[in-house]
Scaffold this motif. Structure first.
Motif, PDB file in Angstrom:
ATOM      1  N   SER A 207      -7.238  -8.137  -5.943  1.00  8.04           N
ATOM      2  CA  SER A 207      -6.491  -6.519  -5.490  1.00  8.04           C
ATOM      3  C   SER A 207      -8.147  -6.122  -5.229  1.00  8.04           C
TER       4      SER A 207
ATOM      5  N   MET B 251       0.970  -1.474   0.408  1.00  8.60           N
ATOM      6  CA  MET B 251      -0.044  -0.154   0.080  1.00  8.60           C
ATOM      7  C   MET B 251       0.672   1.570   0.304  1.00  8.60           C
ATOM      8  N   LYS B 252       2.414   1.160   0.783  1.00 12.26           N
ATOM      9  CA  LYS B 252       3.056   2.197   0.878  1.00 12.26           C
ATOM     10  C   LYS B 252       3.196   2.817  -0.811  1.00 12.26           C
ATOM     11  N   PHE B 253       3.509   2.345  -1.526  1.00  9.79           N
ATOM     12  CA  PHE B 253       3.327   2.702  -3.392  1.00  9.79           C
ATOM     13  C   PHE B 253       2.048   2.596  -3.155  1.00  9.79           C
ATOM     14  N   GLY B 254       0.991   2.771  -3.082  1.00  9.25           N
ATOM     15  CA  GLY B 254      -0.118   3.486  -4.262  1.00  9.25           C
ATOM     16  C   GLY B 254      -0.655   3.067  -4.341  1.00  9.25           C
ATOM     17  N   VAL B 255      -0.740   1.455  -4.929  1.00  3.37           N
ATOM     18  CA  VAL B 255      -1.025   0.872  -6.592  1.00  3.37           C
ATOM     19  C   VAL B 255      -2.892   0.511  -5.612  1.00  3.37           C
ATOM     20  N   MET B 256      -3.770   0.450  -6.377  1.00  3.12           N
ATOM     21  CA  MET B 256      -4.678  -0.311  -6.232  1.00  3.12           C
ATOM     22  C   MET B 256      -4.909  -2.370  -7.092  1.00  3.12           C
TER      23      MET B 256
ATOM     24  N   PRO C  77      -9.162   2.098 -11.981  1.00  4.10           N
ATOM     25  CA  PRO C  77      -9.176   1.848 -10.518  1.00  4.10           C
ATOM     26  C   PRO C  77      -8.719   3.447 -10.349  1.00  4.10           C
ATOM     27  N   GLU C  78      -7.872   3.995 -10.540  1.00  4.97           N
ATOM     28  CA  GLU C  78      -7.836   5.708 -10.339  1.00  4.97           C
ATOM     29  C   GLU C  78      -8.621   6.213 -10.750  1.00  4.97           C
TER      30      GLU C  78
ATOM     31  N   ARG D  69     -12.169   5.535  -8.349  1.00  7.58           N
ATOM     32  CA  ARG D  69     -11.883   6.535  -7.277  1.00  7.58           C
ATOM     33  C   ARG D  69     -11.940   8.309  -7.143  1.00  7.58           C
TER      34      ARG D  69
ATOM     35  N   VAL E  40      -8.715   0.181   0.368  1.00  8.55           N
ATOM     36  CA  VAL E  40      -7.827   0.620   1.066  1.00  8.55           C
ATOM     37  C   VAL E  40      -7.561   2.117   0.427  1.00  8.55           C
ATOM     38  N   GLY E  41      -7.290   1.306  -1.301  1.00  8.74           N
ATOM     39  CA  GLY E  41      -7.268   3.190  -2.045  1.00  8.74           C
ATOM     40  C   GLY E  41      -8.408   3.765  -1.698  1.00  8.74           C
ATOM     41  N   PHE E  42      -9.513   3.085  -1.672  1.00 11.57           N
ATOM     42  CA  PHE E  42     -10.839   3.956  -1.602  1.00 11.57           C
ATOM     43  C   PHE E  42     -11.223   4.088  -0.280  1.00 11.57           C
TER      44      PHE E  42
ATOM     45  N   MET F  56      -0.997   6.320   1.343  1.00  6.08           N
ATOM     46  CA  MET F  56      -0.614   6.200   0.122  1.00  6.08           C
ATOM     47  C   MET F  56       0.735   6.742  -1.010  1.00  6.08           C
ATOM     48  N   GLY F  57       1.136   6.661  -1.910  1.00  2.00           N
ATOM     49  CA  GLY F  57       1.729   7.199  -2.195  1.00  2.00           C
ATOM     50  C   GLY F  57       1.482   7.548  -3.182  1.00  2.00           C
ATOM     51  N   GLU F  58       1.794   8.499  -4.611  1.00  2.00           N
ATOM     52  CA  GLU F  58       1.078   9.121  -5.444  1.00  2.00           C
ATOM     53  C   GLU F  58       0.759   7.726  -6.262  1.00  2.00           C
ATOM     54  N   ALA F  59      -0.489   7.936  -6.972  1.00  5.70           N
ATOM     55  CA  ALA F  59      -0.737   7.248  -7.548  1.00  5.70           C
ATOM     56  C   ALA F  59       0.439   6.910  -8.795  1.00  5.70           C
ATOM     57  N   VAL F  60      -0.423   5.635 -10.110  1.00  2.79           N
ATOM     58  CA  VAL F  60       0.420   5.541 -10.309  1.00  2.79           C
ATOM     59  C   VAL F  60       0.590   6.436 -12.556  1.00  2.79           C
ATOM     60  N   GLN F  61       1.195   7.175 -12.582  1.00  2.00           N
ATOM     61  CA  GLN F  61       0.819   7.972 -13.680  1.00  2.00           C
ATOM     62  C   GLN F  61       0.177   7.228 -14.580  1.00  2.00           C
TER      63      GLN F  61
ATOM     64  N   PRO G  97      -5.769  -3.668  -1.987  1.00  2.23           N
ATOM     65  CA  PRO G  97      -5.575  -2.708  -2.542  1.00  2.23           C
ATOM     66  C   PRO G  97      -6.319  -1.486  -2.816  1.00  2.23           C
ATOM     67  N   LEU G  98      -7.389  -2.538  -3.739  1.00  2.00           N
ATOM     68  CA  LEU G  98      -8.488  -1.377  -4.072  1.00  2.00           C
ATOM     69  C   LEU G  98      -9.320  -0.407  -2.065  1.00  2.00           C
TER      70      LEU G  98
ATOM     71  N   THR H  62      -2.516  -5.030  -7.875  1.00  3.24           N
ATOM     72  CA  THR H  62      -1.897  -5.903  -7.715  1.00  3.24           C
ATOM     73  C   THR H  62      -1.369  -6.769  -9.083  1.00  3.24           C
TER      74      THR H  62
END
Lengths: 78, 338
Positions: free
Chosen positions: B110, A44-49, B78-79, B82, B116-118, B191-196, B113-114, A51
């Motif tokens: 997934s 989660m520290k990498f900020g991905v949603m 997903p980004e 969100r 937590v991301g939300f 949360m780190g910055e999301a994927v570009q 991570p989804l 895998t």
């Protein structure tokens, strides 16, 4: 020295991605380390949603996608 | 020029697809009764015809729809989902989340991570659950299989009911204010910055669709064949109305029993639906069978175990309990109304 990290908690796609990345780096003749990040808190520290995710030198390249060797080679060459 | 090439190739592929698809029934009959020279109306020949016709039919539908949905999904990451959901009020958010669950690429591996991301991006808990319920339950594989085997009415009904369960269950879970039953580390997750996001053109979208086809079909074809084989066996050998006594409308306990049986089972829609079709033919009631199917693909033990990483047991049970209750109600409703 390149640093390759595969984020994923052990699904079949994650294993396949790690395998592809390993082969790609070997075929390019790179000096590299390959690390599988399986702890969800670390992921989660990498900020991905999604895998599996591919991280090269600390930067998230893709998430939720099983890349083939050619695609990974392209990312490693840069 | 490249666009033209792709368009022409695509049109030729669709044309060829249609030509083969519309001749499959004739092929099944020819294969069974002419090539194998089996007698009309026998148990084995009826099973063989079912198998030889349904297998290519379902696989072809799967390829077409997975490709189409793949193209649609290339628009929804997903980004982006969100971003749409964060800051929405709860009721509207529940509805949007359930709808987006259908088109956003999702894999139960997934889910964490989804989630937590939300939640860390400010999407309300109940809205997040609406998404998590709809994404696995209302998916393109389930819809294409239902359409292929029962027609658009049952497929549409399933989609509507699946969305309804996702919206209402998520809304109720939101009302229960169970935020304290999320593992505390979730809220600390920085949360780190999301994927570009890369700009993607039409060629990229078509490739995305083709990738989805390769990915999904290579994973589910074996379940399709196994499911159809079991379905063919039931179709050919189990007597008509055999199941009516214990899976028919008269047996009131059959709906909860179907759900209880379905939760620990884990299969994808591709494998379960041919069995569902065969059950229906033998006198099982539609509501019972749909409840069974939703429990199998919507709720699963592996998912519960994955979610346990971020949710305390009480919330996992509440989540499963509410969704299961929703499925049971829908099952009864169908049995009464239809």
């Amino acid at each position: 020295m390149r640093k390759i990290q595969i984020l994923g908690s052990g699904c079949s796609k994650c294993k396949a991605l790690a395998q592809n990345a390993d082969t790609a780096a070997k075929e390019l003749g790179l000096e590299y380390t390959l690390e599988k990040v399986t702890d969800i808190k670390e992921i989660m520290k990498f900020g991905v949603m999604a895998t599996p995710a591919l991280v090269i030198d600390g930067q998230v390249k893709t998430a939720g996608k099983l890349l083939n060797m050619q695609e990974i080679k392209g990312m490693l060459k840069l | 020029m490249r666009i033209l090439k792709w368009t022409l190739l695509l049109m030729a592929a669709v044309l060829l697809w249609g030509l083969i698809y519309w001749n499959l029934a004739a092929f099944g009959r020819w294969f069974t009764y002419s090539l194998l020279n089996m007698p009309q109306g026998g148990h084995l020949s009826s099973a063989v015809e079912f198998f030889v016709f349904e297998t290519p039919k379902v696989l072809m539908l799967l390829v077409l729809v997975v490709f189409g949905v793949g193209i649609i999904r290339s628009f929804f990451t997903p980004e982006r989902t969100r971003k749409i959901l964060s800051g929405k009020s709860e009721t509207v958010g529940n509805i949007l989340a359930a709808l987006l669950g259908v088109v956003t690429p999702f894999c139960s591996c997934s889910a964490v991570p989804l989630f937590v991301g939300f939640v860390t991006a400010g999407v309300p808990l109940g809205v997040t659950f609406s998404f998590l319920i709809s994404a696995p339950m209302v998916n393109e594989i389930a819809l294409v299989m239902l359409f292929g085997m029962f027609g658009w009415k049952v497929a549409g009904l399933y989609m509507g009911v699946g969305l309804l369960i996702a919206i209402v269950s998520g809304w109720i879970l939101g009302r229960l204010h169970m935020e304290k039953h999320i593992e505390p580390w979730v809220f600390d997750a920085r949360m780190g910055e999301a994927v570009q996001e890369d700009a993607i053109n039409w060629e990229g979208r078509i490739r995305y669709g083709l990738d989805a086809v390769r990915d999904i079909v290579s994973k589910v074809w074996i379940y399709v064949i196994l499911g159809i084989a079991v379905g063919a066996g039931i179709h050919g050998y189990v007597p008509q109305d055999f199941l009516a006594s214990f899976m028919g409308k008269g047996a009131w306990w059959s709906v909860p029993a179907a759900v209880l049986l379905g939760v620990p089972m884990y299969s994808n829609a591709a494998g379960i639906i041919p069995i569902v079709k065969a059950l229906l033919e033998k006198g099982a009631a539609l509501g019972t069978v749909l409840a069974f199917m939703m429990a199998v693909i919507g709720l699963s033990l592996p998912e519960a175990i994955i979610l346990r990483n971020i949710l305390k047991p009480k919330l996992v049970f509440t989540f499963f309990g509410i969704v299961a209750a929703g499925i049971i109600i829908i099952g009864y409703l169908f049995n009464i109304l239809l």
